[in-house]
Design a protein around this motif. Structure first.
Motif, PDB file in Angstrom:
ATOM      1  N   GLN A 167       0.839  -1.209   0.000  1.00 43.13           N
ATOM      2  CA  GLN A 167       0.000   0.000   0.000  1.00 43.13           C
ATOM      3  C   GLN A 167       0.868   1.251   0.000  1.00 43.13           C
ATOM      4  O   GLN A 167       0.594   2.224  -0.721  1.00 43.13           O
ATOM      5  N   ARG A 197      -5.193  -1.198  -3.527  1.00 45.00           N
ATOM      6  CA  ARG A 197      -4.157  -0.777  -2.575  1.00 45.00           C
ATOM      7  C   ARG A 197      -4.238   0.727  -2.310  1.00 45.00           C
ATOM      8  O   ARG A 197      -4.053   1.178  -1.185  1.00 45.00           O
ATOM      9  N   ARG A 246      -7.385   1.348  -0.055  1.00 48.01           N
ATOM     10  CA  ARG A 246      -7.166   0.944   1.338  1.00 48.01           C
ATOM     11  C   ARG A 246      -6.054   1.772   1.987  1.00 48.01           C
ATOM     12  O   ARG A 246      -6.121   2.099   3.171  1.00 48.01           O
ATOM     13  N   GLY A 247      -5.040   2.061   1.207  1.00 59.00           N
ATOM     14  CA  GLY A 247      -3.940   2.842   1.764  1.00 59.00           C
ATOM     15  C   GLY A 247      -4.360   4.239   2.155  1.00 59.00           C
ATOM     16  O   GLY A 247      -3.981   4.731   3.224  1.00 59.00           O
TER      17      GLY A 247
END
Lengths: 457, 168
Positions: free
Chosen positions: B112, B143, B146-147
């Motif tokens: 991420q 990614r 979510r990151g």
């Protein structure tokens, strides 16, 4: 708090130090020159492989023959320090040698099994730069059990560090030992199989012998072909493997899970009656070379044989069909090794299938396919010679440069394969000269396989 | 690539790639070392480098791989400072937001963090992030999503557990 994404977009670090551009170029030029001459290092390696193989074959122990004489290895408990002439930097010209540990940071998903060791003595060598980056540390621990235990802990940590673990940095794989390396190897592919011209695979080789534990780290460009990296680095360490055998008997780590390079055996239910390998005198005719430091081992089912030998990255013996039994004997001397191995199968058809798979694997690897990339690597050359027998194949494995090679004859008879392997100071051009000796040895043991046919011979 | 071209490339890219790697790995000194080493390797392979469409991406990828290797970290810990290094700027004092950002980034999974830096700091489109990291575009998008969520949560004093920081 400000917007983190905006902060990230404007994130800037002012470097505090850097080299002049001219110095970067000077170092780059030096790196390229070193790379261009690096191939010559392989010469010494091939010879060392041969010299070390006697000790190597002791890896699996022997459950049928008498244990080797106590004089073949020193009493581990009295070893207080690593011998001053231990060749920790063998083959690493210019390496920094120190009496400190250099592998304590070995880390698999946050586990650092070498982090808190309290060895009696330790020795390290480190060489870095360009395509050559290698670190070696030999630890002298209180007793053989400690060395074996630490080795196992490293292997266990690696096996637990699998893809999907949020702490993993690359693809980790554990590779069991083979005839050239009685320990274990762990690869981590940071490029995860992607093609890369840069060293992106770390191969860690471990070898516990008596109270000593050797741990090495090598970087190379083996992404997507880590088997070549394992093979190359093991060849590089042949001198060290031989020296380790002087510190005690090698200890092979246990296996927690199936290794793709480890040849499993058939279920116990198939290892009865015809499935077994009879107690053949595979050591018949061996020349005694013990006066020159040689050693005869076996016959035994436990010796390390060709099961995990790789040919162009592929296991020499296929996963299917599964063997039902094995028996081996070996004879080593200065710069010479002979191995005889019988591999049993449930029936003749299974043996035929196994032979065909082996033949195809060896044939696909010829006439020449070198290993790829990496630090001071030893490329291998495989050749197939005609045997004049449809149930037999003769082939050779030599270093691409320098001396050191092995000749193999694999024959199928009845429900068994017979392997006769001889290693010596051969080159790619001269190894054909060893064929007559190989045939003579094969002629001694081949009739024994009549016991593994339905009709006899 | 001529000497002049390389020198210009080095001067223009060193600080930028160091910043990017610093954000990726959270350690400025190590970032400097790795980027330096990547440039040395680049010059040693300058013929191949000249053929690349994005040589800076090659430097960044090489430096990142060096940084993630334990071998590199171990060597850095033991090695004395390189006497040929020149100080180019005094060490900047800590900036609260930057320190917090680096601290938060270091708590994210590598995948991420790398995606966020490549997309938001290196300004690469998602497709290029996918190419540089060797994963599908959809994975990069996940990614990034979510990151970003995890980063915001980590930097928010009132945020709850960082459930977004799962490995993708």
């Amino acid at each position: 708090m400000s917007d983190p994404i905006r902060d990230l977009e404007s994130f800037a670090t002012t470097p505090t130090v850097r080299l002049d551009a001219a110095e970067v170029r000077r170092r780059g030029d030096a790196r390229r020159r070193r790379r261009n001459v690096g191939g010559t290092v392989a010469v010494a390696v091939a010879v060392a492989v041969i010299a070390s193989t006697g000790a190597v074959l002791a890896a699996g122990g022997d459950d049928r023959s008498d244990p080797p004489p106590a004089t073949t290895s020193p009493t581990p408990s009295v070893l207080e320090q690593i011998p001053a002439d231990f060749p920790i930097a063998a083959g690493l010209e210019g390496a920094e040698v120190s009496r400190t540990a250099a592998m304590e940071g070995l880390d698999y998903c946050g586990t650092t099994p070498l982090g808190d060791l309290a060895p009696r003595d330790v020795r390290s060598a480190a060489l870095s730069g360009g395509e050559t980056s290698e670190i070696r540390t030999v630890y002298l621990l209180p007793d053989p059990e400690s060395a074996a235990k630490v080795q196992q802990e490293v292997v266990d940590a690696a096996r637990r560090c699998t893809d999907g673990d949020p702490r993993d940095s690359g693809t980790v794989a554990v590779h069991d030992g083979d005839a050239a390396w009685p320990g274990v190897s762990i690869s981590e592919d940071f490029a995860r199989g992607a093609a890369s011209a840069e060293p992106s695979v770390e191969v860690v080789n471990l070898l516990a012998a008596g109270p000593a534990l050797l741990v090495t780290s090598s970087y190379g460009s083996w992404s997507g072909d880590v088997a070549s990296g394992v093979l190359d680095t093991r060849a590089q360490l042949a001198t060290l493997a031989a020296a380790m055998s002087g510190l005690g008997t090698p200890s092979t780590p246990g296996t927690e899970q199936e290794d793709p390079l480890l040849l499993p055996e058939a279920p116990e239910s198939e290892k009865v009656g015809q499935g077994t390998v009879p107690d053949l005198d595979l050591a018949q005719g061996f020349v005694d070379m013990s006066a020159d430091g040689g050693e005869q081992l076996g016959p035994s089912a436990q010796l390390t044989g060709i099961d995990r030998t790789l040919v162009c990255g592929q296991p020499l013996l296929a996963q299917q069909p599964l063997p039902t039994g094995r028996l081996l004997a070996s004879n080593s001397g200065p710069e010479f090794l002979e191995l005889r191995q019988v591999i049993g199968y449930r029936d003749a058809d299974a043996a035929k299938q196994a032979f065909t798979e082996l033949f195809d694997t060896v044939s696909a690897c010829t006439p020449k396919k070198a290993g790829r990339g990496g630090a001071v690597m030893a490329s291998r050359v495989w050749q197939v010679f005609g045997s004049g027998d449809p149930d037999s194949v003769v082939f050779a494995d030599t270093a691409a440069e320098g001396l050191g090679g092995s000749l193999y004859r694999v024959s199928r008879k009845g429900r068994a394969l017979l392997v006769v392997m001889q290693s010596g100071e051969w080159s790619t051009d001269t190894i054909g000269g060893g064929l007559s000796d190989l045939d003579r040895s094969n002629a001694v043991v081949a009739p024994m396989l009549c016991a593994m046919t339905e009709q006899g011979c | 690539m001529t000497e002049e071209e390389f020198d210009a490339f080095y001067d223009a890219s060193f600080a930028r790639v160091t910043s990017q790697l610093h954000a990726m790995i959270g350690d400025r000194d190590e970032a400097q070392e790795c980027v330096q080493e990547a440039f040395i390797r680049a010059w040693s392979r300058r013929k191949q480098l000249a053929d690349l469409t994005h040589p800076e991406a090659w430097i960044r990828t090489t430096a990142y791989r060096l940084a993630v290797s334990r071998w590199r970290r171990m060597r850095l810990a033991r090695r004395p400072p390189d006497r040929a290094l020149h100080e180019v700027a005094p060490s900047a004092g800590p900036d609260e937001n930057r320190v917090a950002l680096i601290a938060a980034l270091r708590q994210l999974p590598d995948s991420q963090r790398r995606a966020l830096v490549l997309h938001h700091l290196c300004d690469l489109p998602v497709q290029q992030v996918a190419e540089e990291t060797g994963v599908p575009v959809g994975t990069v998008k996940a990614r990034l999503h979510r990151g970003r969520a995890a980063l915001t949560a980590l930097l928010d004093a009132d945020a709850g557990p960082t459930q977004g920081a799962a490995h993708v």
